[in-house]
Design an enzyme around this catalytic site. Structure first.
Site, short mmCIF file in Angstrom:
data_model
loop_
_atom_site.label_atom_id
_atom_site.label_comp_id
_atom_site.label_asym_id
_atom_site.label_seq_id
_atom_site.Cartn_x
_atom_site.Cartn_y
_atom_site.Cartn_z
N THR A 117 -48.28 -8.34 -8.59
CA THR A 117 -49.60 -7.90 -8.13
C THR A 117 -50.72 -8.74 -8.74
OG1 THR A 117 -48.70 -5.67 -7.96
CG2 THR A 117 -51.09 -5.86 -7.98
N GLU A 166 -40.46 3.39 -13.17
CA GLU A 166 -41.13 3.86 -14.39
C GLU A 166 -40.62 5.24 -14.81
OE1 GLU A 166 -43.63 2.43 -16.46
OE2 GLU A 166 -43.41 0.52 -15.41
N CYS A 197 -42.24 -7.76 -6.64
CA CYS A 197 -42.81 -7.00 -7.75
C CYS A 197 -41.75 -7.04 -8.85
CB CYS A 197 -43.08 -5.57 -7.30
SG CYS A 197 -43.34 -4.40 -8.65
N THR A 198 -42.18 -7.30 -10.07
CA THR A 198 -41.21 -7.50 -11.15
C THR A 198 -40.47 -6.21 -11.56
OG1 THR A 198 -43.02 -7.33 -12.73
CG2 THR A 198 -42.30 -9.55 -12.11
N CYS A 221 -46.03 -10.19 -13.37
CA CYS A 221 -46.45 -9.12 -12.47
C CYS A 221 -46.81 -9.76 -11.13
CB CYS A 221 -47.67 -8.41 -13.06
SG CYS A 221 -48.39 -7.17 -11.96
N TYR A 239 -50.66 -0.97 -10.87
CA TYR A 239 -51.78 -1.82 -10.46
C TYR A 239 -51.79 -1.98 -8.93
CZ TYR A 239 -52.63 -3.80 -15.22
OH TYR A 239 -52.94 -4.01 -16.54
N GLY A 240 -50.60 -1.88 -8.35
CA GLY A 240 -50.42 -2.30 -6.96
C GLY A 240 -51.10 -1.44 -5.92
N ASP A 254 -47.45 -7.38 -17.97
CA ASP A 254 -47.20 -6.69 -16.70
C ASP A 254 -47.93 -5.36 -16.76
OD1 ASP A 254 -45.99 -6.01 -14.18
OD2 ASP A 254 -44.57 -4.75 -15.25
N1 DGL Z 1 -44.63 -5.22 -11.91
C1 DGL Z 1 -45.81 -5.08 -11.10
C2 DGL Z 1 -45.74 -6.11 -9.98
O1 DGL Z 1 -44.97 -7.06 -10.14
C3 DGL Z 1 -45.88 -3.65 -10.78
C4 DGL Z 1 -46.87 -3.26 -9.83
C5 DGL Z 1 -47.72 -2.08 -10.11
O2 DGL Z 1 -48.13 -1.88 -11.23
O3 DGL Z 1 -48.03 -1.44 -9.13
O4 DGL Z 1 -46.41 -6.08 -8.97
#
Ligand code: DGL
Length: 260
Positions: free
Chosen positions: A71, A148, A182-183, A69, A38-39, A6
């Site tokens: 995303t 986070e 999103c996880t 994840c 990442y999103g 993730d």
């Molecule tokens: N856990 C990621 C997801 O499921 C987090 C997204 C991110 O990093 O923005 O999308």
């Protein structure tokens, strides 16, 4: 051995479920804590990061990979499956299937990062299974930094107000089921439930873990979990132990992900 990754600690929602179901599995977890989120990034960057994450896990000789994840699952899974010769599972199909099973009134809400909602991956997958289901999608970009940074307590006022702000359209739609696309989001599920009482919440990481073992035979092992992160070990360890409700011991290591 299963590899799970993730962008940060959201993927621990899948680890929790794997440990519950298959406590003997050996797992390598990678959380890209140095590059989260990442999103908010472009599809090209998400694909580049995801390829590096997979290459790292393959260097640990994993037999199957769970993308914990939303995303990455929504934006990069087909590229990853094309590029790497290892079974790769994501969260989208598993969560969409569960949503179709759970909804009674045929209205499903979807929340996720900007990149996930933009991809429309969950809604398209739901329509593939049942085109009569109505979907309502909303991006919730502030949820990942809240998680986070530890704003996860059920009574946290900032998190509650943020939930109220983002979830008003979903509430208005009358959705009886909500995909936490999103996880990271299941970590604040108790706050989301306060804003949307009675709505079924789908934990995508956990659901993907359930589906993984429908497809892959448990490999067995000694229940050893190694955690790798791309930033500070101590803060990940503290947050992970709080969320997983189990010690992670000295099994947290730092990796220079840019090398992969
Ligand atoms: N856990 C990621 C997801 O499921 C987090 C997204 C991110 O990093 O923005 O999308």
């Amino acid at each position: 051995m299963i590899g799970v990754f993730d962008s940060g600690m959201g993927g621990l929602t899948a680890i929790k479920q794997i440990v519950k179901m298959m406590p003997n599995e050996d797992i390598v977890y990678f959380g890209d804590t140095g590059r989260v989120p990442y999103g908010t990034r472009s599809k090209d960057t998400i694909i580049k990061y995801a390829c590096q994450d997979v290459r790292f896990l393959l260097s640990k000789n994993v037999d199957a990979i769970l993308i914990a994840c939303g995303t990455v699952s929504a934006n990069a899974i087909s590229v990853l499956r094309e590029q790497f010769d290892v079974p790769i599972f994501g969260v989208v199909e598993a969560a969409a299937q569960k949503a179709v099973e759970l909804t009674n009134n045929g209205v499903v809400g979807i929340i996720g990062t900007n990149a996930t909602v933009k991809s429309d991956a969950y809604a398209l997958q739901i329509k593939k299974i049942n085109s009569d289901i109505k979907t309502v999608s909303t991006p919730c970009p502030l949820f990942v930094p809240l998680v986070e940074n530890g704003f996860t307590n059920e009574d946290n006022e900032i998190t509650r107000l943020t939930c109220e702000h983002y979830l008003s359209d979903i509430k208005e739609s009358g959705a009886d089921t909500l995909i936490l696309g999103c996880t990271h989001y299941p970590i604040i599920a108790p706050v989301i439930s306060k804003v949307l009482p009675g709505v079924n919440l789908i934990n995508t990481g956990a659901q993907a873990a359930v589906r993984l073992f429908e497809k892959v035979k448990p490999m067995g092992g000694n229940g050893i979990i190694e955690y790798y992160v791309s930033d500070d070990i101590a803060s990940f360890k503290a947050a992970a132990e709080l969320f997983l409700e189990m010690p992670v011991g000295d099994n947290v290591f730092k990796v220079d992900i840019e090398k992969y």
